[in-house]
Design a protein around this motif. Sequence first.
Motif, PDB file in Angstrom:
ATOM      1  N   ARG A   1       0.850  -1.189   0.000  1.00  0.00           N
ATOM      2  CA  ARG A   1       0.000   0.000   0.000  1.00  0.00           C
ATOM      3  C   ARG A   1       0.881   1.233   0.000  1.00  0.00           C
ATOM      4  NH1 ARG A   1      -5.003  -0.729   3.885  1.00  0.00           N
ATOM      5  NH2 ARG A   1      -5.438   1.135   2.646  1.00  0.00           N
ATOM      6  N   LEU A   2       0.410   2.261  -0.667  1.00  0.00           N
ATOM      7  CA  LEU A   2       1.198   3.486  -0.710  1.00  0.00           C
ATOM      8  C   LEU A   2       0.808   4.447   0.411  1.00  0.00           C
ATOM      9  CD1 LEU A   2       1.818   4.755  -4.347  1.00  0.00           C
ATOM     10  CD2 LEU A   2       3.460   4.352  -2.537  1.00  0.00           C
ATOM     11  N   ASP A   3      -0.437   4.340   0.888  1.00  0.00           N
ATOM     12  CA  ASP A   3      -0.915   5.231   1.947  1.00  0.00           C
ATOM     13  C   ASP A   3      -0.651   6.694   1.611  1.00  0.00           C
ATOM     14  OD1 ASP A   3      -1.934   3.199   3.602  1.00  0.00           O
ATOM     15  OD2 ASP A   3       0.073   2.756   4.369  1.00  0.00           O
ATOM     16  N   GLY A   4      -0.947   7.016   0.388  1.00  0.00           N
ATOM     17  CA  GLY A   4      -0.847   8.428   0.003  1.00  0.00           C
ATOM     18  C   GLY A   4       0.546   8.927  -0.286  1.00  0.00           C
ATOM     19  N   ALA A   5       1.516   8.022  -0.223  1.00  0.00           N
ATOM     20  CA  ALA A   5       2.892   8.465  -0.456  1.00  0.00           C
ATOM     21  C   ALA A   5       3.060   8.950  -1.889  1.00  0.00           C
ATOM     22  CB  ALA A   5       3.866   7.325  -0.172  1.00  0.00           C
ATOM     23  N   VAL A   6       3.774  10.037  -2.047  1.00  0.00           N
ATOM     24  CA  VAL A   6       4.121  10.548  -3.369  1.00  0.00           C
ATOM     25  C   VAL A   6       5.579  11.003  -3.344  1.00  0.00           C
ATOM     26  CG1 VAL A   6       1.805  11.280  -4.016  1.00  0.00           C
ATOM     27  CG2 VAL A   6       3.296  12.825  -2.740  1.00  0.00           C
ATOM     28  N   GLY A   7       6.049  11.428  -4.496  1.00  0.00           N
ATOM     29  CA  GLY A   7       7.397  11.989  -4.580  1.00  0.00           C
ATOM     30  C   GLY A   7       8.452  11.035  -4.048  1.00  0.00           C
ATOM     31  N   GLU A   8       9.332  11.543  -3.214  1.00  0.00           N
ATOM     32  CA  GLU A   8      10.451  10.764  -2.680  1.00  0.00           C
ATOM     33  C   GLU A   8       9.968   9.503  -1.961  1.00  0.00           C
ATOM     34  OE1 GLU A   8      13.712  10.938  -2.759  1.00  0.00           O
ATOM     35  OE2 GLU A   8      13.822  12.710  -4.046  1.00  0.00           O
ATOM     36  N   GLU A   9       8.895   9.670  -1.206  1.00  0.00           N
ATOM     37  CA  GLU A   9       8.373   8.520  -0.456  1.00  0.00           C
ATOM     38  C   GLU A   9       7.922   7.408  -1.390  1.00  0.00           C
ATOM     39  OE1 GLU A   9       5.746   8.857   3.081  1.00  0.00           O
ATOM     40  OE2 GLU A   9       5.903  11.010   2.660  1.00  0.00           O
ATOM     41  N   ALA A  10       7.225   7.801  -2.425  1.00  0.00           N
ATOM     42  CA  ALA A  10       6.761   6.793  -3.381  1.00  0.00           C
ATOM     43  C   ALA A  10       7.955   6.116  -4.044  1.00  0.00           C
ATOM     44  CB  ALA A  10       5.865   7.437  -4.435  1.00  0.00           C
ATOM     45  N   LEU A  11       8.984   6.903  -4.332  1.00  0.00           N
ATOM     46  CA  LEU A  11      10.181   6.330  -4.929  1.00  0.00           C
ATOM     47  C   LEU A  11      10.817   5.306  -3.992  1.00  0.00           C
ATOM     48  CD1 LEU A  11      12.409   6.166  -7.028  1.00  0.00           C
ATOM     49  CD2 LEU A  11      13.459   8.191  -6.030  1.00  0.00           C
TER      50      LEU A  11
ATOM     51  N   ALA B   1       4.896  12.453 -13.953  1.00  0.00           N
ATOM     52  CA  ALA B   1       3.871  11.533 -13.464  1.00  0.00           C
ATOM     53  C   ALA B   1       3.112  12.249 -12.358  1.00  0.00           C
ATOM     54  CB  ALA B   1       4.492  10.232 -12.964  1.00  0.00           C
ATOM     55  N   PRO B   2       2.065  12.961 -12.731  1.00  0.00           N
ATOM     56  CA  PRO B   2       1.349  13.815 -11.770  1.00  0.00           C
ATOM     57  C   PRO B   2       0.859  13.053 -10.543  1.00  0.00           C
ATOM     58  CG  PRO B   2       0.618  14.265 -14.003  1.00  0.00           C
ATOM     59  CD  PRO B   2       1.495  13.063 -14.078  1.00  0.00           C
ATOM     60  N   ASN B   3       0.323  11.845 -10.766  1.00  0.00           N
ATOM     61  CA  ASN B   3      -0.220  11.106  -9.618  1.00  0.00           C
ATOM     62  C   ASN B   3       0.848  10.815  -8.574  1.00  0.00           C
ATOM     63  OD1 ASN B   3      -2.729  11.050 -10.769  1.00  0.00           O
ATOM     64  ND2 ASN B   3      -2.380   9.096 -11.814  1.00  0.00           N
ATOM     65  N   LEU B   4       2.047  10.516  -9.031  1.00  0.00           N
ATOM     66  CA  LEU B   4       3.134  10.192  -8.093  1.00  0.00           C
ATOM     67  C   LEU B   4       3.981  11.423  -7.774  1.00  0.00           C
ATOM     68  CD1 LEU B   4       4.130   6.840  -9.826  1.00  0.00           C
ATOM     69  CD2 LEU B   4       3.081   7.059  -7.569  1.00  0.00           C
ATOM     70  N   ARG B   5       3.636  12.531  -8.416  1.00  0.00           N
ATOM     71  CA  ARG B   5       4.399  13.779  -8.251  1.00  0.00           C
ATOM     72  C   ARG B   5       5.872  13.576  -8.581  1.00  0.00           C
ATOM     73  NH1 ARG B   5       1.660  16.354  -3.191  1.00  0.00           N
ATOM     74  NH2 ARG B   5      -0.507  16.234  -3.849  1.00  0.00           N
ATOM     75  N   TRP B   6       6.108  12.954  -9.705  1.00  0.00           N
ATOM     76  CA  TRP B   6       7.481  12.765 -10.181  1.00  0.00           C
ATOM     77  C   TRP B   6       7.711  13.665 -11.392  1.00  0.00           C
ATOM     78  CZ3 TRP B   6       7.733   6.653 -10.197  1.00  0.00           C
ATOM     79  CH2 TRP B   6       7.912   6.214  -8.893  1.00  0.00           C
ATOM     80  N   ARG B   7       8.906  14.226 -11.453  1.00  0.00           N
ATOM     81  CA  ARG B   7       9.309  14.992 -12.630  1.00  0.00           C
ATOM     82  C   ARG B   7      10.764  14.668 -12.938  1.00  0.00           C
ATOM     83  NH1 ARG B   7       7.178  20.291 -14.418  1.00  0.00           N
ATOM     84  NH2 ARG B   7       8.798  19.694 -15.892  1.00  0.00           N
TER      85      ARG B   7
END
Lengths: 368, 368
Positions: free
Chosen positions: A117-127, A165-171
Amino acid sequence: MQKTARRSLRPEDARRSNLALVLQDIYDGPALSRADLARSTGLTKVTVSDLVAELMASGLVHEVGTSADARPGKPSTLLTFDPGSRDILAIDLSAKDQLRGAIFTLGGTLVTRIDRRLDGAVGEEALRAARELAAELIAAATRPVLGLGVGTPGTVDAAGRVLRAPNLRWRDLPLQELLSTELGIPVRVQNDANVAVLAERRFDGGPDDLVRIHISRGVGAGVLVGGQLVGGAASDAGEIGHVVIDENGAECPCGKVGCLETWISVPALTARVQADPQHRDQVLAEAGTQLGAALAPVVGMLGLAHVVVGGPSELVDGPLLAATRETIAHRTQSDFRPELDLKASSLGSDAVLMGAVALVLLSELGVA
Amino acid sequence: MQKTARRSLRPEDARRSNLALVLQDIYDGPALSRADLARSTGLTKVTVSDLVAELMASGLVHEVGTSADARPGKPSTLLTFDPGSRDILAIDLSAKDQLRGAIFTLGGTLVTRIDRRLDGAVGEEALRAARELAAELIAAATRPVLGLGVGTPGTVDAAGRVLRAPNLRWRDLPLQELLSTELGIPVRVQNDANVAVLAERRFDGGPDDLVRIHISRGVGAGVLVGGQLVGGAASDAGEIGHVVIDENGAECPCGKVGCLETWISVPALTARVQADPQHRDQVLAEAGTQLGAALAPVVGMLGLAHVVVGGPSELVDGPLLAATRETIAHRTQSDFRPELDLKASSLGSDAVLMGAVALVLLSELGVA
DNA sequence: GCACGTTCGTTAGTAAACCTTACTAACGAA
DNA sequence: TTCGTTAGTAAGGTTTACTAACGAACGTGC
C-alpha cells in the motif's frame, strides 16, 4: 529526440539479432529441431547449431528427445524453450494508492505476487516504496533474474526516465537508471499503457500493428507500429485523455471542454451511470460513440486492423465497445478496407504487470 | 502482412548498414574527413577508411582537398558526396490525365522533365504509357542510373504491387516487379502520399516522425513513424479521405456522409468557394477546422510535433491552415505538450516526383 | 631551427561471425 | 542389404571490424 541516431552495426550486434531470431522461433512454436530453425531463419544448419549451443549453455533452451515422425532420414532432436530458467520481476505503479509487484516465469506465468500500500505516499516517499518493493522481489526470486520491468503512469522517455507523473508527483526522475545501478540487474521502465500493448502482442497473440486503449482513472493508449512502440516527439504518444472529442461535452479539470477523459475514464463513466442508472446502456453507448469518433481518424491514418481496449469489463465490454465498434465501422468503412477487429482486452487487471514482463522479454532476449 | 517476418542478419547486411551510415553523414553534412566519420559513427578509423574506399570506388564520394583549419596535427582529407555520379529517374502517376517523369541528380536537383498526356487512358493502356515513359527516361539519362522511383495513386503494398488504383483502373498490378524486370534497373513503387512524406524529410529537413496531408483530387496522407513509412494492415495507411469527420456534412460519392474529402479535397474546396465567393476565407476556415478535428486525435495518439500539408497553396496556405492549426492547438493543448508545428509544404507540385527520388535514395543507398 | 605533441590515415595482425564443403549418424524403402 | 534422405557436426575459408602500431604532416615552444 527527432532524428533517430542510427548506430553502427558490429558483428556482435548481428549475432545478438540472430540469437534473438532463433530464440523467438523456439519460444513461440512447438518443439523445433535445428534443421527446422535453419529453414525458418534462413541461416545455415551450422550457424544455427552454434547459436543453439549458446542458448543451451545459458539454460534458455533444452533438448527434449527426438521427433517421432515416420519418415526417412535421421530423426531430429527437438528443442524447447525453458520458461523456468529465469525469473522476471515486474512492478505496476499505475494502481491507485498501491504498488503492485510480481515474479513471473519467462513464459509469463505469475509465480509470486507482492503488493504494497502506498498510503498516500508521493514523490520521494513513493520512490522509496518502489525501491523497497523491487528489493523484496529480488529477495523473493528463486531463480536467476532476467530483469525488472516497471510500468508507470505518466510520460516516460526511451531511456526509462519518468518525465512527468502527476499522480506520483514525479518529474524528470531517471527511474530506470536509479533502479538498475541500485539493484545490479537489467531494468526497463515504460509508460503503463505502452507496456500493456506489448502484453497484448506477447500474451494474447496481438499483431505488430496494434493500438490498445487503456481506461482507468484516466485514458491513455499504447501504440505499436510495425512491431515498434511509438514514443512520440515528447515521449507523449498515446496521451489521448485530454484530446477534445466533442466541444459540447463536459468541462475537464485540465481546463478544456469535452476531453476524451470526460467521456470514458472510469470516474467519468461511473459518474454518468450513477447520474442516470436507468439508462445505463444508453449512457455507456454514448461514451463508446465518442471513443469511436476519436479512434476513426487514427484507424484510417494508421490503416489499423486491430484495436484492444483495456479497462473494467463491466463498464467497457458491452454497450460501450459495441457503440465504439459501430461508430468506427460507420466512419471508416469502404469496399476494400477489412473491418476493424475491436475487442476488450482479455488480460484483466494484470495487463500492466504482464506488459512489464513483455518489456523485459523484448529488451533482454529480443523476444517480441 | 501481420507479423513482420524478421530476417536473419548476415555480415554483409551489417556492412551495407554501415556503408549507408557513412554515406548518410557525407550526404547530409558539409565536407567531412574519415576521422570525423569515425567519431560520428562510432566505427574505427580503419573501418571507416575501408568503407570510404568502397564509396569512392563506386564514384559516390570524392576527396576534395584538405581542411584549412589552423590546428596541430596532419590536415584531414575532406570527403564530399557527388550528387552527379548517378541519375535517379522518377515518375508521378498521380496527376490528372498526365504522366509526369523526370531525371534528378542524387542531390534531388531536377535535370530533365518528360511529361506525357494520358488522353483518358486507363488500365492496360495507362500501364503501357507508363512503361514507355520509363523507357524514355532511361534513354534520356546521361549518367549511370541508380534506380527508378514511382509515386502512384491508390494503395500499394511493400513489394510495390498496386493493390487498387481506381483512377487508373488498376487492381493487383505488380508494377514494381514488371518495370524492374523489363528495364533491368532497381525500381521502387509506392503510394503518392507516402513518397511525398519521404520528400519532406529528405528535401525539406523534416523529422523522423511526420505526417503529410496530401490534398488534391482526393485526400490522403503519408505517415512516418520513427523514420519508417507506416504501411498499415492492408497497405492502406494514410487513406483518410473517406473517414467521416462530421456526420452533418455533405454526401460523398462513396456513400457515406461527411467524409474528409467532402470538406478539403480540391474539388470540394473550389466548389464550396465558388458557391459562396464572398465568404471565401470563412469557407476555407471551416474546412480547415474539419481537418483539425480529424488530425487532433492522430496528433495525440502519435505524439506528433510536426505535420505538413501539401496542396494548392492558394487554397491551403491561408485561412484553411490557420484554422487547422488553431483547432488542433485548442483540442490537444496541455501544459507539457509542445505546440504542433503545422505548415504548408514547400515542395510545390513536384512533391511526388521528389518523393520518388527520396524513395530510391532510401532503398538503394540507405540515405534517409 | 628543431624537438615535441597532435591529428590523420594506413598497414599489419587478430577476433568474431557466418559460410561452404564434407563428413557421420540414423532412419525408411526397395 | 543397399540406397536415398534427413539431421547434425567438423574443418576450413571469407568477410567484417577490431586493436596496435606506424609514418606523414601540421602547430607549438624553446
